[in-house]
Design an enzyme around this catalytic site. Sequence first.
Site, mmCIF file in Angstrom:
data_model
loop_
_atom_site.group_PDB
_atom_site.id
_atom_site.type_symbol
_atom_site.label_atom_id
_atom_site.label_comp_id
_atom_site.label_asym_id
_atom_site.label_seq_id
_atom_site.Cartn_x
_atom_site.Cartn_y
_atom_site.Cartn_z
ATOM 1 N N TYR A 1 0.814 -1.218 0.000
ATOM 2 C CA TYR A 1 0.000 0.000 0.000
ATOM 3 C C TYR A 1 0.846 1.267 0.000
ATOM 4 C CZ TYR A 1 -4.221 -2.639 0.938
ATOM 5 O OH TYR A 1 -5.269 -3.492 0.845
ATOM 6 N N ASP B 1 -6.041 -6.439 5.485
ATOM 7 C CA ASP B 1 -7.169 -6.015 4.659
ATOM 8 C C ASP B 1 -8.062 -7.224 4.355
ATOM 9 O OD1 ASP B 1 -8.793 -4.502 3.082
ATOM 10 O OD2 ASP B 1 -7.373 -4.212 1.460
ATOM 11 N N LYS C 1 3.241 -13.983 5.891
ATOM 12 C CA LYS C 1 3.495 -14.992 4.859
ATOM 13 C C LYS C 1 5.015 -15.134 4.738
ATOM 14 C CE LYS C 1 2.035 -17.713 1.569
ATOM 15 N NZ LYS C 1 1.498 -19.034 1.909
#
Length: 448
Positions: free
Chosen positions: A194, A339, A261
Site C-alpha cells: 500500500y 485487509d 506470509k
Amino acid sequence: MKYKLLEIPIYGERVEFKDGEISVPNNPIIPFIEGDGIGPDIWKATKSVIDAAVKKAYSGEKRIEWFQIHAGLSALKKYGNDDILPEDTLEAIKEYKVAIKGPLTTPVGKFDYVCLQCAKEQDGIDGERPEKCIKCGSEFVTPRFRSLNVGLRQILDLYACVRPVRWYKGVPSPVKAPEKLNVIVFRENTEDVYAGIEFQEGSDDAIKLINFLKSDLNKNIRKDSGVGIKPISITCTKRLVRKAINYAIENNKPNVTLVHKGNIMKFTEGAFRDWGYELAKSEYRDKIVTEQELWDDYNSKMPEGKILIKDRIADQIFQQVLLRPDEYSVLATPNLNGDYLSDACAAQVGGLGLAPGANIGDELALFEATHGTAPKYTGMDKVNPSSLILSGVMMLRYLNWDEAAEMIENSLEKTISEKTVTYDLERQMQGAVKLKTSEFCSKIVENM
Ligand code: NAP
C-alpha cells in the site's frame, strides 16, 4: 483565523494527551465528517444514538460538542477546485485528536494524475492516465490520492487500522457458531504494497527498474511487467505490534497472533514476524510467553496472567478463524493480509454492514464506517447504520466513556435480536420487521 471555512463550536474543550495518556474533558469537541452517498443518513442516525447514550449514561454531565469538517464531495462543494481533502480538515483532526467519519467518495479521472507539487493547483482532466504530470510535465506522476482514506491515513500517520469483529445475537451468519469469533485485528496502515510505489508496465521507470535489478542485483523480471515495491520496516512493524500488545494487556486478552506470509516473503513478512517477537520479548518480557516457550518451558500449560504471543502463516489463519475461532483474540498483521483477513472475519459474523473500524496513530484517532458510500441508496433513509454506530462505540471506549459505549452495544444487540432491523438484515431473517435507518436508531434509543 486558524480555519478557512470552518466554524469551531462555541462551547467545548480539546481532548489532550499528557505523558502519553489521553485526557478527556466532560465536553470534548469532536470533529466529524458526514461522508458521501449514504453518509448523511447514517451519520444523523449515529449522532442521535451517541448523544442519547452519553446523556443517559452520565445524567447530562458529559456531552460531545460536534464539529463538522469536510472531505470528499462535501469538501468539493464547500472549498471548490480540487480540494477533496482540505487543509482545514487535516488541521482540525490534528488539533482535536479524535474524529469520526462516514464513507467517502474519491472522485476519479478529473482529479488524478498530477505530481504532488502540482496537486494543489490542479483543476482537472478527463480520460486516460497521462505519462507525465499534466501541470509541470515532470516524469514522476503520482495520483494525489489513490483513495481519500489511504490519503488520510498516510498524511496523519494513522498507522494502525483497528477492526474488532464479534457477533451480535440475532445477526444472520453463514457459520454454525458465529459467537465463537471475537477478535480484534490490528492492521499496519502505512506500508507494505500500500506504500503506492509501483510502476506501470512499459513505462520508462518500470524499464529502468527492471534493467537495474538485472545489471546490479542479477534478478530477472520479464520486460513486460508492471512492478511494485513492498517495504516493511522495523519501525512500522514494532509500533503496530506494540499497539496490539498494549491493547491485549489493557483489555485482558489472552493472546496476540502475528500473521504473516514469512515462509515465502522472508525479508518482509518473515521479518514482520521476527521483529514482532523481538519487540514482545524486549518490551513485555514479564507479561508474555511465546508459543515456543510454552512448549519448551511450561509443558504447554499457559502460566497464569500471561499473554501468549504466537504466529500463524496467512493462509493458515484463514482456516483457523473458521475452524478454531476461539483460540484467537488479537491479530497483528501487515497491511495487505490485514485487509483480507478483517473482511473475511467480518463476513463470518454478519458482514461489513456491522463492522466498525478505526485508524489510530500515536495521538490521533479517526473512527470510521468500514463500508463504502452505497450511492444507489443516497438519501433513502434505508441502509444499516450499525457500522458507524459501532465505530462510535469504539470511539467512546477510546475516550474512556465505557458506560455509554456499553449502553449502545447492549441496546443495538437487543434491537437486532428483537428482529427490528434495516433491509439488509431483514431479508436474511424470518419474521423480521423492516425499519428505515432513522426508525432503527429510534428503536436503539428506546431500548437503552
Ligand atoms: P459499498 O458502498 O460498500 O456498497 C456495496 C454494497 O454493500 C451496497 O450496494 C449494499 O449492498 C451493501 N452495503 C454497503 N453499506 C451498507 C449499509 N450501511 N447497509 C446495508 N448495506 C450496505 O461499496 P462500493 O459500491 O464498492 O463502493 C461505493 C463507493 O464507496 C466508491 O466510491 C468507493 O470508493 C467508496 N468506498 C469508500 C469507503 C470508505 O470511505 N471507507 C470504503 C469502501 C468504498 P446491497 O445493495 O446488496 O444491499
